[in-house]
Scaffold this active site. Sequence first.
Site, PDB file in Angstrom:
ATOM      1  N   GLN A  23       0.832  -1.204   0.000  1.00 50.34           N
ATOM      2  CA  GLN A  23       0.000   0.000   0.000  1.00 50.34           C
ATOM      3  C   GLN A  23       0.868   1.257   0.000  1.00 50.34           C
ATOM      4  O   GLN A  23       1.913   1.311   0.638  1.00 50.34           O
ATOM      5  CB  GLN A  23      -0.907  -0.006   1.225  1.00 50.34           C
ATOM      6  CG  GLN A  23      -1.918   1.125   1.253  1.00 50.34           C
ATOM      7  CD  GLN A  23      -2.849   1.020   2.455  1.00 50.34           C
ATOM      8  OE1 GLN A  23      -2.868   0.005   3.154  1.00 50.34           O
ATOM      9  NE2 GLN A  23      -3.624   2.054   2.707  1.00 50.34           N
ATOM     10  N   SER A  51       4.711  -5.505   3.552  1.00 52.58           N
ATOM     11  CA  SER A  51       3.390  -5.417   4.171  1.00 52.58           C
ATOM     12  C   SER A  51       2.355  -6.151   3.318  1.00 52.58           C
ATOM     13  O   SER A  51       2.421  -7.371   3.185  1.00 52.58           O
ATOM     14  CB  SER A  51       3.023  -3.948   4.402  1.00 52.58           C
ATOM     15  OG  SER A  51       1.848  -3.823   5.166  1.00 52.58           O
ATOM     16  N   LEU A  52       1.412  -5.443   2.715  1.00 48.51           N
ATOM     17  CA  LEU A  52       0.437  -6.072   1.819  1.00 48.51           C
ATOM     18  C   LEU A  52       1.121  -6.939   0.768  1.00 48.51           C
ATOM     19  O   LEU A  52       0.626  -8.021   0.407  1.00 48.51           O
ATOM     20  CB  LEU A  52      -0.394  -5.002   1.119  1.00 48.51           C
ATOM     21  CG  LEU A  52      -1.142  -5.468  -0.133  1.00 48.51           C
ATOM     22  CD1 LEU A  52      -2.323  -6.319   0.242  1.00 48.51           C
ATOM     23  CD2 LEU A  52      -1.525  -4.305  -1.008  1.00 48.51           C
ATOM     24  N   ARG A  70      -8.508  -8.304   5.116  1.00 49.89           N
ATOM     25  CA  ARG A  70      -7.463  -7.515   5.789  1.00 49.89           C
ATOM     26  C   ARG A  70      -7.686  -6.026   5.585  1.00 49.89           C
ATOM     27  O   ARG A  70      -7.629  -5.238   6.532  1.00 49.89           O
ATOM     28  CB  ARG A  70      -6.099  -7.930   5.235  1.00 49.89           C
ATOM     29  CG  ARG A  70      -4.894  -7.207   5.815  1.00 49.89           C
ATOM     30  CD  ARG A  70      -3.648  -7.689   5.076  1.00 49.89           C
ATOM     31  NE  ARG A  70      -2.404  -7.229   5.661  1.00 49.89           N
ATOM     32  CZ  ARG A  70      -1.740  -6.124   5.286  1.00 49.89           C
ATOM     33  NH1 ARG A  70      -2.254  -5.356   4.345  1.00 49.89           N
ATOM     34  NH2 ARG A  70      -0.583  -5.819   5.846  1.00 49.89           N
ATOM     35  N   HIS A 108       0.595  -1.455  11.548  1.00 50.26           N
ATOM     36  CA  HIS A 108       1.734  -2.172  12.134  1.00 50.26           C
ATOM     37  C   HIS A 108       2.030  -1.683  13.555  1.00 50.26           C
ATOM     38  O   HIS A 108       3.177  -1.445  13.926  1.00 50.26           O
ATOM     39  CB  HIS A 108       2.969  -2.055  11.236  1.00 50.26           C
ATOM     40  CG  HIS A 108       2.719  -2.560   9.852  1.00 50.26           C
ATOM     41  ND1 HIS A 108       2.474  -3.886   9.585  1.00 50.26           N
ATOM     42  CD2 HIS A 108       2.637  -1.915   8.649  1.00 50.26           C
ATOM     43  CE1 HIS A 108       2.262  -4.037   8.287  1.00 50.26           C
ATOM     44  NE2 HIS A 108       2.338  -2.861   7.705  1.00 50.26           N
ATOM     45  N   GLN A 168       1.926  -9.624  11.658  1.00 50.28           N
ATOM     46  CA  GLN A 168       2.386  -8.527  10.802  1.00 50.28           C
ATOM     47  C   GLN A 168       1.561  -7.265  10.981  1.00 50.28           C
ATOM     48  O   GLN A 168       2.068  -6.150  10.835  1.00 50.28           O
ATOM     49  CB  GLN A 168       2.357  -8.967   9.336  1.00 50.28           C
ATOM     50  CG  GLN A 168       3.089  -8.036   8.387  1.00 50.28           C
ATOM     51  CD  GLN A 168       2.313  -7.847   7.105  1.00 50.28           C
ATOM     52  OE1 GLN A 168       1.259  -7.240   7.088  1.00 50.28           O
ATOM     53  NE2 GLN A 168       2.858  -8.372   6.023  1.00 50.28           N
TER      54      GLN A 168
END
Length: 319
Positions: free
Chosen positions: A13, A95-96, A120, A204, A253
């Site tokens: 993202q 991340s994503l 998510r 996060h 995560q």
Amino acid sequence: MTLEPIALLFPGQGTQKQGMGAPWRDTEAWSLVGTVSEQSGEDVEELLLRTDGALLRRTDLAQLAVFTVDMMAHDEALRHGLLSEAPVAAYAGHSLGEFAALVAAGALGLADAAGLVAVRGRAMREAAESSNGTMGVLVGAPLPAVEALAADARAAGHRVWVANVNAPGQVVLSGSADGVAAAAAEAPGIGAKLISVPVGGAFHSPFMASAASRLRAALSGVEFAAQHSPVVANVDARPHVCGTDWPDLMERQLIAPVLWEEGVRTLVGPLACTRLIELGPGRTLAGMARRIAPAVEALSVDGPLALGAVGPAVSRARG
């Protein structure tokens, strides 16, 4: 002659932009858009071609859009033989992007991954809407100094944590608006400055605990491959090859820092990857990689035209 091993990187993202799907519309990989739309319940074609930039910043929509482009880039790279020119030793996603890495590594099917990305993104959006959270990038200070700054802020009653360790001198903080502001005020004392990140929440960090719970429930209904190619995880910067590891890693995560710098060092150190290929929108990860490991070649495939330019470098052999 020995072909040099490569690693594939997938952005997350923040790399989305209006019209980001247009370069891929005439490729065979565009068929993936239908699968992601069906699994997510969103009109992904609309997201990729016509949704304006402001709306595309919405967490759930941004994540679906970036995931889809990551997957189209990988699909076209496979179709053009780019990834048969050299051995792919490992995968990683920011991340994503970790969901795309898991699909590419054979740990997770595309349909299951698309469904998880949808859960998510919505869960993170709702968690963000229930709290006054934000993020900021601290530029110019080493990680220990940033960790100490955040710890001092928490000791003073603020909620702020390290969220991303992206590259030398680039650490992202996440927390309450007042906590990030307090860290910004103290940043000059460690030779740094804080730049606000236009995101919808404190990702996060513990602010995402409710999203982590929802993702855990969704993960319980998904089957991972028992064994797969190595994927370097965000939360521990270690390579994992067992599907049973991932439900816990993906849940963690959401509330733990993304150890991207350390993960890249794992790719180029223990895993001996000599080239890093970023597949997906933008060139952010390749830029970070050059700062982390300047001796390693980092390339980007951010559109179909880039496939031809990257191919010769990927196939370069070592005598």
